[in-house]
Design an enzyme around this catalytic site. Structure first.
Site, PDB file in Angstrom:
ATOM      1  N   ASN A 254      67.404  24.239  69.889  1.00  0.00           N
ATOM      2  CA  ASN A 254      66.514  24.313  70.245  1.00  0.00           C
ATOM      3  C   ASN A 254      66.584  22.664  71.742  1.00  0.00           C
ATOM      4  O   ASN A 254      66.656  22.338  70.797  1.00  0.00           O
ATOM      5  CB  ASN A 254      65.288  23.963  70.315  1.00  0.00           C
ATOM      6  CG  ASN A 254      63.910  23.969  71.515  1.00  0.00           C
ATOM      7  OD1 ASN A 254      64.361  23.229  72.553  1.00  0.00           O
ATOM      8  ND2 ASN A 254      63.023  24.571  71.761  1.00  0.00           N
TER       9      ASN A 254
ATOM     10  N   GLU B 195      65.549  26.688  75.478  1.00  0.00           N
ATOM     11  CA  GLU B 195      64.709  25.766  76.441  1.00  0.00           C
ATOM     12  C   GLU B 195      65.983  25.124  77.389  1.00  0.00           C
ATOM     13  O   GLU B 195      66.248  24.329  77.431  1.00  0.00           O
ATOM     14  CB  GLU B 195      64.057  25.494  75.510  1.00  0.00           C
ATOM     15  CG  GLU B 195      62.603  25.329  75.093  1.00  0.00           C
ATOM     16  CD  GLU B 195      61.616  24.263  74.700  1.00  0.00           C
ATOM     17  OE1 GLU B 195      60.532  24.122  76.038  1.00  0.00           O
ATOM     18  OE2 GLU B 195      61.645  24.097  73.860  1.00  0.00           O
TER      19      GLU B 195
ATOM     20  N   ASP C 292      64.065  29.116  67.721  1.00  0.00           N
ATOM     21  CA  ASP C 292      63.075  28.595  67.139  1.00  0.00           C
ATOM     22  C   ASP C 292      62.005  29.763  68.034  1.00  0.00           C
ATOM     23  O   ASP C 292      61.582  29.731  68.443  1.00  0.00           O
ATOM     24  CB  ASP C 292      63.169  27.502  69.081  1.00  0.00           C
ATOM     25  CG  ASP C 292      61.772  27.294  69.050  1.00  0.00           C
ATOM     26  OD1 ASP C 292      60.607  27.469  67.569  1.00  0.00           O
ATOM     27  OD2 ASP C 292      61.310  26.324  70.407  1.00  0.00           O
TER      28      ASP C 292
ATOM     29  N   ASN D  34      58.876  28.940  66.699  1.00  0.00           N
ATOM     30  CA  ASN D  34      57.371  28.818  66.694  1.00  0.00           C
ATOM     31  C   ASN D  34      56.707  28.746  65.863  1.00  0.00           C
ATOM     32  O   ASN D  34      55.966  29.242  65.766  1.00  0.00           O
ATOM     33  CB  ASN D  34      57.221  28.677  67.719  1.00  0.00           C
ATOM     34  CG  ASN D  34      57.917  27.925  68.829  1.00  0.00           C
ATOM     35  OD1 ASN D  34      57.387  26.355  69.296  1.00  0.00           O
ATOM     36  ND2 ASN D  34      57.831  27.688  70.094  1.00  0.00           N
TER      37      ASN D  34
ATOM     38  N   ASP E  65      63.603  26.370  63.214  1.00  0.00           N
ATOM     39  CA  ASP E  65      64.209  27.014  63.626  1.00  0.00           C
ATOM     40  C   ASP E  65      65.198  28.083  62.694  1.00  0.00           C
ATOM     41  O   ASP E  65      65.561  26.388  61.132  1.00  0.00           O
ATOM     42  CB  ASP E  65      65.546  25.836  64.129  1.00  0.00           C
ATOM     43  CG  ASP E  65      64.413  25.279  65.372  1.00  0.00           C
ATOM     44  OD1 ASP E  65      64.495  25.808  66.673  1.00  0.00           O
ATOM     45  OD2 ASP E  65      63.245  24.367  65.727  1.00  0.00           O
TER      46      ASP E  65
ATOM     47  N   ASP F 217      64.440  17.695  70.624  1.00  0.00           N
ATOM     48  CA  ASP F 217      62.932  16.816  69.050  1.00  0.00           C
ATOM     49  C   ASP F 217      63.513  18.438  68.204  1.00  0.00           C
ATOM     50  O   ASP F 217      62.824  17.930  67.315  1.00  0.00           O
ATOM     51  CB  ASP F 217      61.820  16.955  69.817  1.00  0.00           C
ATOM     52  CG  ASP F 217      61.516  18.020  70.750  1.00  0.00           C
ATOM     53  OD1 ASP F 217      62.183  19.693  71.529  1.00  0.00           O
ATOM     54  OD2 ASP F 217      60.146  18.555  71.425  1.00  0.00           O
ATOM     55  N   HIS F 218      64.025  18.692  68.201  1.00  0.00           N
ATOM     56  CA  HIS F 218      64.417  19.705  67.298  1.00  0.00           C
ATOM     57  C   HIS F 218      66.416  19.657  67.562  1.00  0.00           C
ATOM     58  O   HIS F 218      67.049  18.378  67.742  1.00  0.00           O
ATOM     59  CB  HIS F 218      64.950  21.285  67.737  1.00  0.00           C
ATOM     60  CG  HIS F 218      63.988  22.409  68.638  1.00  0.00           C
ATOM     61  ND1 HIS F 218      63.069  22.630  67.995  1.00  0.00           N
ATOM     62  CD2 HIS F 218      62.444  21.523  69.572  1.00  0.00           C
ATOM     63  CE1 HIS F 218      61.951  23.604  68.451  1.00  0.00           C
ATOM     64  NE2 HIS F 218      61.904  22.693  69.639  1.00  0.00           N
TER      65      HIS F 218
END
Length: 264
Positions: A7, A34, A149, A151, A220, A249-250
């Site tokens: 991501n 994303e 991802d 989530n 992930d 942030d991933h």
């Protein structure tokens, strides 16, 4: 054969990081989530210049997924065919391998925002639609990998502080059950096929020095069909890109498939 997911949290911002990572990690397929850019802004030329091809489903500002591949992909599917959704969350393509066709899917599953919200209900509905589609895909493509991802942190061991997260999205029981329903199709969590270090995460909040404190979540995942599981020899998390300037942030997750023994 190496398959990876990342991501990237805006491909426009982090394209140089992706290109540098591919140069250092020449995987056969990289699933991105994303993208946060429309179709016409996808930087295809930047990937073709380094020997890769791409299929993508873009969306301005939000969402967007891609599969970056060494070889050409066929039978491309954009989004869930039986689920009416304007959000771009799925791109699937078929790649050649020494074992035959492999279906590679990049997925960006909904976040859910907060338990009880409309977005949370959408998330659970979306997972049901994903499961239904994957059931059919597995009939067509026994060799299938869905990376992305999700989530969802499947278990407490995937959460830095489970008590702190009680009552939040990403860890609620309905979300975990939705993730588990995918495994019931015969898919396996490649990372958990191997002994791993405790506190292994793929996402850390930008705030409160979360990465420095390793206050993260493992959300992930690489899920492999039963036909691919025996060939998976490793699945690792690459934390290095999280230390980049202006990082996502991933971080990437990479699964290695070794077909040599089967072909010998």
């Amino acid at each position: 054969m190496k398959l990876a997911t990342w991501n990237i949290n805006s491909l426009k911002v982090r394209l140089p990081q992706v290109l540098d990572w591919l140069a250092a990690n020449p995987v056969d397929a990289l699933c991105l989530q994303e993208l946060k850019l429309p179709d016409e802004k996808f930087p295809l030329e930047a990937f073709t210049e380094i020997g890769y091809q791409a299929n993508w489903a873009g969306q301005k500002t939000y969402n967007g997924v891609a599969v970056i591949t060494r070889g050409a992909g066929t039978d491309v599917q954009r989004n869930l065919p039986a689920y009416d959704d304007h959000q771009q969350r799925i791109i699937a393509t078929t790649l050649d391998s020494p074992m035959g066709d492999i279906r590679v899917i990049s997925a960006y599953c909904p976040n859910g925002q907060s338990i009880g919200s409309d977005k949370y209900e959408y998330k659970l509905e979306w997972f049901k639609a994903l499961r239904s589609w994957l059931r059919d895909e597995l009939q067509r493509y026994p060799r299938l990998a869905i990376l992305g991802d999700y989530n969802v942190a499947p278990k407490d061991e995937d959460v830095h502080d489970p008590l702190k997260w009680i009552g939040d999205v990403l860890v609620s029981e309905p979300e975990r059950e939705a993730f588990g329903s995918l495994l019931e199709l015969g898919l396996s969590d490649a990372f958990r096929q191997f002994e791993q270090e405790e506190k292994s995460f793929t996402w850390w909040d930008y705030r409160r020095y979360a990465f420095r404190r390793n206050a993260g979540l493992r959300i992930d995942h690489v899920l492999l069909s039963q036909a691919l599981q025996p060939y998976c020899t490793a699945c690792v998390i690459d934390k290095a890109p999280r230390a980049n300037e202006q990082p996502s942030d991933h971080v990437p997750v990479i699964a290695t498939l070794d077909f040599a023994a089967a072909l010998a």
